[in-house]
Design a protein around this motif. Structure first.
Motif: not given
Ligand SMILES: [Zn+2]
Length: 297
Positions: A132-137, A150-155
């Motif tokens: 999981f993304c440490a920025q947005c989860g 890479t995070c598909a939500s916040c990139e």
């Molecule tokens: Zn993210």
């Protein structure tokens, strides 16, 4: 005392001849290379073939159930052959007894095999613990052959990290202080170590750890060499530190024991003529630091 010791070359878990080939990581053609091969892992252990690593064709394992992120690209070998690694969800396809615990038995491998297996092990562990993304989860996905997620939500892009650890021989006059943790094999002693905290230099970390663990007042830290330690992703930074005196107060929460050993005692242990303590394994930087200390009289 000056340190001119050159540790085992390459240093255990370092010195891989595999070129990381950063510009080619994402290229699918590497999978089709006729000499491409893949190392195989299962639950952090690597499949071996004697002192070498077991190899499989990437196409042969593509249909097997693999842990996320599937095949990762490790780089190009000296002759340009691509090498990958995969972590199998079960070991039923592997030859019996081929899996090796690198921490306990890595010394049986060739230096290059140990280095590339350690690197892959560290990368797999990073993928396993960063879904999981440490920025947005949101969920992350592997990219560039496993070199990042890479995070598909916040990139946001996430990259594997190494954690710096100071590991230091405490020296006073002609003795060295070693400690042992709770639950270690009987008689096994090693150099003290601790993670470097935010806002600390290596010297400050060693000074703090020395005071916390054994109540020693340390100064005169000198860097010798470092070593990757893929359990899961430390960079062990080796120092020799001077103690003001031999007074110690062992923190029993941190250590089971700590003890001063004379040069003669350490020398005898390494020459197998004495048994004052059990020496650290050859693949550890503690072993190399003690050898360095012995070679500088
Ligand atoms: Zn993210």
């Amino acid at each position: 005392m000056t340190h001119k010791f050159i540790p085992d070359c390459p240093i255990p878990f370092a010195g891989s001849q595999v070129d990381f080939a950063e510009m080619e990581r994402g290229e699918a053609r590497l999978m089709e290379h006729p000499k491409a091969s893949a190392l195989l892992f299962h639950k952090g252990q690597v499949a071996t073939d004697g002192p070498a690593l077991l190899r499989a064709a990437p196409s042969a394992i593509a249909s097997l159930p693999l842990m996320d992120p599937g095949l990762i690209f490790l780089g190009l070998e000296e002759d340009g052959d691509p090498v990958f690694a995969a972590s199998l969800t079960d070991d039923s396809q592997l030859p019996p007894d081929s899996l090796m615990d690198l921490r306990m038995h890595g010394h049986r491998l060739t230096p290059d095999a140990l280095a590339v297996a350690g690197r892959a092990r560290s990368i797999f562990d990073w993928h396993r613990t960063h879904p999981f993304c440490a920025q947005c989860g949101a969920k992350t996905a592997s990219a560039e052959g496993g070199a990042k997620r890479t995070c598909a939500s916040c990139e946001t892009e996430h990259f594997p990290r190494v954690n710096p650890v100071v590991i230091f021989l405490i020296e006073h006059e002609d003795s060295v202080l070693l400690g042992r943790g709770h639950g270690w094999p009987p008689g096994y002693y090693s150099a003290l170590a601790g993670f470097v905290s935010p806002g600390e230099t290596l010297e400050e970390a060693a000074t703090r750890e020395g005071m916390e663990e054994v109540g020693a007042t340390l100064s005169g830290h000198r860097y010798l060499f470092c070593q990757p330690w893929p359990f899961p992703s430390q960079l062990m930074i080796g120092l020799v530190s001077q103690a003001a005196d031999k007074t110690i107060i062992v923190d029993k929460n941190e250590l089971e024991d700590a003890c001063w050993f004379t040069r003669a005692e350490v020398d005898a242990v390494f020459n197998k003529t004495g048994e004052a303590f059990m020496r650290p394994m050859r693949t550890t930087i503690a072993h190399q630091l003690l050898r360095a200390w012995l070679s500088n009289q």
